[in-house]
Design a protein around this motif. Structure first.
Motif, mmCIF file in Angstrom:
data_model
loop_
_atom_site.group_PDB
_atom_site.id
_atom_site.type_symbol
_atom_site.label_atom_id
_atom_site.label_comp_id
_atom_site.label_asym_id
_atom_site.label_seq_id
_atom_site.Cartn_x
_atom_site.Cartn_y
_atom_site.Cartn_z
ATOM 1 N N VAL A 92 -21.564 24.611 -6.314
ATOM 2 C CA VAL A 92 -20.355 24.982 -6.777
ATOM 3 C C VAL A 92 -19.282 24.140 -7.033
ATOM 4 C CG1 VAL A 92 -18.687 26.783 -6.742
ATOM 5 C CG2 VAL A 92 -20.756 27.294 -6.270
ATOM 6 N N VAL A 93 -19.015 23.419 -6.164
ATOM 7 C CA VAL A 93 -17.882 22.218 -5.930
ATOM 8 C C VAL A 93 -18.367 21.244 -6.994
ATOM 9 C CG1 VAL A 93 -16.918 20.494 -4.464
ATOM 10 C CG2 VAL A 93 -17.013 22.727 -3.768
ATOM 11 N N ALA A 94 -19.499 20.655 -6.883
ATOM 12 C CA ALA A 94 -19.770 19.675 -8.040
ATOM 13 C C ALA A 94 -19.630 20.146 -9.494
ATOM 14 C CB ALA A 94 -21.202 19.494 -7.991
ATOM 15 N N ILE A 95 -20.031 21.573 -9.863
ATOM 16 C CA ILE A 95 -19.663 22.237 -11.074
ATOM 17 C C ILE A 95 -18.304 22.349 -11.507
ATOM 18 C CG2 ILE A 95 -19.941 24.116 -12.722
ATOM 19 C CD1 ILE A 95 -22.814 24.603 -11.191
ATOM 20 N N ILE A 96 -17.441 22.534 -10.528
ATOM 21 C CA ILE A 96 -16.018 22.473 -10.802
ATOM 22 C C ILE A 96 -15.425 21.487 -11.015
ATOM 23 C CG2 ILE A 96 -13.933 23.236 -9.702
ATOM 24 C CD1 ILE A 96 -15.223 25.406 -8.217
ATOM 25 N N ASN A 97 -15.858 20.507 -10.125
ATOM 26 C CA ASN A 97 -15.534 19.088 -10.417
ATOM 27 C C ASN A 97 -15.679 18.366 -11.614
ATOM 28 O OD1 ASN A 97 -13.413 18.892 -8.322
ATOM 29 N ND2 ASN A 97 -15.052 18.140 -6.782
ATOM 30 N N VAL A 98 -17.141 18.725 -11.870
ATOM 31 C CA VAL A 98 -17.539 18.057 -13.494
ATOM 32 C C VAL A 98 -16.496 18.593 -14.525
ATOM 33 C CG1 VAL A 98 -19.295 18.360 -15.133
ATOM 34 C CG2 VAL A 98 -20.017 17.578 -12.722
ATOM 35 N N LEU A 99 -16.248 19.934 -14.542
ATOM 36 C CA LEU A 99 -15.381 20.477 -15.380
ATOM 37 C C LEU A 99 -13.771 19.716 -15.486
ATOM 38 C CD1 LEU A 99 -16.711 24.052 -15.612
ATOM 39 C CD2 LEU A 99 -17.305 22.260 -17.198
ATOM 40 N N MET A 100 -13.311 20.167 -14.364
ATOM 41 C CA MET A 100 -11.908 19.823 -14.046
ATOM 42 C C MET A 100 -11.685 18.279 -14.022
ATOM 43 S SD MET A 100 -10.770 22.703 -14.341
ATOM 44 C CE MET A 100 -9.036 21.775 -14.146
ATOM 45 N N GLY A 101 -12.685 17.457 -13.675
ATOM 46 C CA GLY A 101 -12.619 16.094 -13.288
ATOM 47 C C GLY A 101 -12.835 15.298 -14.845
ATOM 48 N N THR A 102 -13.599 15.911 -15.632
ATOM 49 C CA THR A 102 -13.584 15.373 -16.881
ATOM 50 C C THR A 102 -12.365 15.713 -17.763
ATOM 51 O OG1 THR A 102 -16.017 15.810 -16.916
ATOM 52 C CG2 THR A 102 -14.844 15.584 -19.102
ATOM 53 N N LEU A 103 -11.919 17.043 -17.518
ATOM 54 C CA LEU A 103 -10.550 17.304 -18.135
ATOM 55 C C LEU A 103 -9.487 16.310 -17.738
ATOM 56 C CD1 LEU A 103 -8.726 19.025 -20.043
ATOM 57 C CD2 LEU A 103 -8.628 20.651 -17.960
ATOM 58 N N ILE A 104 -9.338 16.088 -16.585
ATOM 59 C CA ILE A 104 -8.224 15.234 -15.907
ATOM 60 C C ILE A 104 -8.668 13.800 -16.431
ATOM 61 C CG2 ILE A 104 -7.320 14.294 -13.866
ATOM 62 C CD1 ILE A 104 -7.968 16.834 -12.493
ATOM 63 N N ALA A 105 -9.684 13.397 -16.548
ATOM 64 C CA ALA A 105 -9.868 11.897 -17.137
ATOM 65 C C ALA A 105 -9.382 11.790 -18.676
ATOM 66 C CB ALA A 105 -11.489 11.535 -16.939
ATOM 67 N N THR A 167 -13.709 15.668 -2.993
ATOM 68 C CA THR A 167 -14.630 15.198 -4.073
ATOM 69 C C THR A 167 -14.178 14.793 -5.671
ATOM 70 O OG1 THR A 167 -15.517 17.461 -4.608
ATOM 71 C CG2 THR A 167 -16.494 16.046 -2.824
ATOM 72 N N LEU A 168 -12.998 15.382 -6.040
ATOM 73 C CA LEU A 168 -12.660 15.177 -7.236
ATOM 74 C C LEU A 168 -12.576 13.795 -7.683
ATOM 75 C CD1 LEU A 168 -11.190 16.438 -9.797
ATOM 76 C CD2 LEU A 168 -8.933 16.253 -8.670
ATOM 77 N N PRO A 169 -12.228 12.855 -7.146
ATOM 78 C CA PRO A 169 -12.047 11.491 -7.488
ATOM 79 C C PRO A 169 -13.288 10.888 -8.003
ATOM 80 C CG PRO A 169 -10.768 11.629 -5.317
ATOM 81 C CD PRO A 169 -11.663 12.753 -5.643
ATOM 82 N N PHE A 170 -14.414 11.379 -7.262
ATOM 83 C CA PHE A 170 -15.781 10.764 -7.857
ATOM 84 C C PHE A 170 -16.008 10.905 -9.256
ATOM 85 C CE2 PHE A 170 -16.330 11.312 -3.215
ATOM 86 C CZ PHE A 170 -16.939 10.184 -2.987
ATOM 87 N N VAL A 171 -15.634 12.224 -9.848
ATOM 88 C CA VAL A 171 -15.942 12.572 -11.127
ATOM 89 C C VAL A 171 -14.811 11.885 -12.171
ATOM 90 C CG1 VAL A 171 -16.041 14.442 -12.983
ATOM 91 C CG2 VAL A 171 -17.096 14.650 -10.741
ATOM 92 N N VAL A 172 -13.800 11.903 -11.759
ATOM 93 C CA VAL A 172 -12.483 11.404 -12.603
ATOM 94 C C VAL A 172 -12.645 9.776 -12.617
ATOM 95 C CG1 VAL A 172 -10.191 10.928 -12.652
ATOM 96 C CG2 VAL A 172 -10.897 13.001 -11.785
ATOM 97 N N ARG A 173 -12.990 9.079 -11.481
ATOM 98 C CA ARG A 173 -13.145 7.570 -11.530
ATOM 99 C C ARG A 173 -14.581 7.200 -12.504
ATOM 100 N NH1 ARG A 173 -8.158 7.044 -12.125
ATOM 101 N NH2 ARG A 173 -7.163 6.860 -10.086
ATOM 102 N N SER A 174 -15.565 8.201 -12.347
ATOM 103 C CA SER A 174 -16.727 7.920 -13.154
ATOM 104 C C SER A 174 -16.808 7.958 -14.692
ATOM 105 C CB SER A 174 -18.132 8.694 -12.603
ATOM 106 O OG SER A 174 -18.045 8.566 -11.428
ATOM 107 N N VAL A 175 -16.027 8.994 -14.922
ATOM 108 C CA VAL A 175 -15.747 9.333 -16.338
ATOM 109 C C VAL A 175 -14.569 8.541 -17.277
ATOM 110 C CG1 VAL A 175 -14.987 11.075 -17.935
ATOM 111 C CG2 VAL A 175 -16.504 11.757 -16.122
ATOM 112 N N GLN A 176 -13.509 8.272 -16.384
ATOM 113 C CA GLN A 176 -12.378 7.510 -17.063
ATOM 114 C C GLN A 176 -12.758 6.125 -17.598
ATOM 115 O OE1 GLN A 176 -9.081 7.169 -14.126
ATOM 116 N NE2 GLN A 176 -7.564 6.664 -15.965
ATOM 117 N N PRO A 177 -13.447 5.340 -16.970
ATOM 118 C CA PRO A 177 -13.696 4.143 -17.685
ATOM 119 C C PRO A 177 -14.486 4.101 -18.879
ATOM 120 C CG PRO A 177 -14.682 4.001 -15.814
ATOM 121 C CD PRO A 177 -14.030 5.361 -15.875
#
Length: 294
Positions: A92-105, A167-177
C-alpha cells in the motif's frame, strides 16, 4: 578471408576457422573498462565484506536447528501474521508513493513557485532524520494527544503514514532526473496536433517514466518491509494487528530465540530480493520496449 578455386572453376569460399575453447575462455575472462582488474577486485572484496559475508553468516545461523527448525520458525502463526501485515502495508505504501512521488517530481521539475528550493531539499529529509525521531513526531501529531484530533496510533493507517514518510524520497529521486531529460518538443508537437494533456502524458511521458517509477516503487517497498524505527512507537507493536516483522524479530531476540529471529530475517531478505529482482527485470523490459518504439 580468401576464396579458392575448385578444379571446375567455381569459387569456393574459405571456411572460417573455429575459435579454440581456450581462446574463448580467455576472451570471457578479459577485463575491459577504466578501473581494470585491480579496481574490480577491490570492489568485489568490499561488497563481499560489507554485504555478502554478513548475509551468509545470517543464513548459516538461521539453519542452526536444521531445515525443520528453520521451517517451523518461519511458518509459526505469529511470524506469518507479521509477514502478512508487513507485506500488505508495504505494498500500500509503495502504491501511494508511486502516485504522490511522481506528482511531486512533476511539480518540482515542471513548475516554478516560491520556496521550490526549500521543498526540493525537504524531500531528502527522511534520509538524514533518525527514523525514531519520525516515530516520535508522528505519535505527537496522530497519537492519543493529537492536536488535530486524528488518532492513528496502534493502527495500520498509522503504519502506512510512518512508512510513507521514510520511503517517499526513493520515488521522487528516481523519477525526477528522468523527467528532466524528457524531450519537451515531442510533448509540444503532440499538443499542437490536438492531443489533450492527459493523452500526451499517458502516451508520451509515462512510457519514458515507467522504468524509473517501477524502480523507485521497488526501492520504497524494500525499505518499507525492513523498517523499524519509524513504526516502533506509532504502530503499537500489537501482535496479529500492527506488529511488523522487524518488531517480531526483535521480540524473538528478547526472548532468547536468535535462531528464530535469523530464520524470519532470511525469509524477509528473500522476499525483498525477489521483489527487487522482478521489478528490475520489469523495468529493463519496459525500457527496451520504449527504445524499440523509438
Amino acid at each position: 578471408m580468401e576464396d579458392t578455386l575448385d578444379p571446375g572453376g567455381a569459387v569456393e569460399p574459405e571456411k572460417p576457422t573455429a575459435t579454440p575453447p581456450s581462446a574463448r575462455r580467455r576472451s570471457w575472462l578479459r577485463v575491459t573498462g577504466s578501473v581494470g582488474p585491480v579496481g574490480i577486485g577491490v570492489a568485489v572484496l568490499w561488497l563481499s565484506v560489507i554485504v555478502l559475508l554478513p548475509l551468509a553468516a545470517l543464513t548459516v545461523s538461521s539453519f542452526d536447528d536444521g531445515w525443520s527448525g528453520f521451517w517451523d520458525a518461519v511458518t509459526a502463526p505469529s511470524a506469518l501474521d507479521s509477514l502478512r501485515i508487513t507485506i500488505t502495508v508495504s505494498v500500500v505504501v509503495a502504491i501511494i508513493n508511486v502516485l504522490m512521488g511522481t506528482l511531486i517530481a512533476w511539480v518540482l521539475v515542471r513548475d516554478d513557485f516560491w520556496g521550490k528550493g526549500v521543498v526540493n531539499a525537504l524531500i531528502d529529509l527522511p534520509f538524514a532524520l533518525p527514523t525514531i525521531v519520525a516515530s516520535i513526531v508522528l505519535l505527537s501529531l496522530y497519537g492519543p494527544n493529537s492536536p488535530f484530533d486524528i488518532h492513528l496510533n496502534a493502527s495500520q493507517p498509522g503504519l502506512i503514514v510512518a512508512l510513507a514518510f521514510v520511503t517517499l524520497p526513493f520515488v521522487v529521486r528516481s523519477v525526477q532526473p528522468v523527467l528532466i531529460e524528457v524531450d519537451r518538443e515531442v510533448e509540444q508537437a503532440a499538443l499542437s496536433l490536438g492531443a489533450s494533456n492527459w493523452i500526451t502524458f499517458r502516451r508520451i511521458v509515462l512510457p519514458t517514466l515507467t522504468p524509473a517509477i517501477i524502480s523507485g516503487g521497488g526501492l520504497a517497498f524494500a525499505r518499507a518491509i525492513g523498517e523499524y524505527g519509524s513504526v516502533v512507537l506509532i504502530g503499537g507493536n500489537i501482535p496479529r494487528e500492527t506488529q511488523m516483522t522487524s518488531q517480531y524479530i526483535q521480540q524473538q531476540i528478547e526472548v532468547d530465540r536468535p535462531v528464530n529471529a535469523a530464520a524470519v530475517s532470511v525469509a524477509l531478505l528473500v522476499i525483498s530480493f525477489v521483489s527487487l529482482l522482478v521489478l528490475r527485470l520489469l523495468a529493463e523490459r519496459t525500457a527496451r520496449k520504449e527504445e524499440a518504439a523509438r
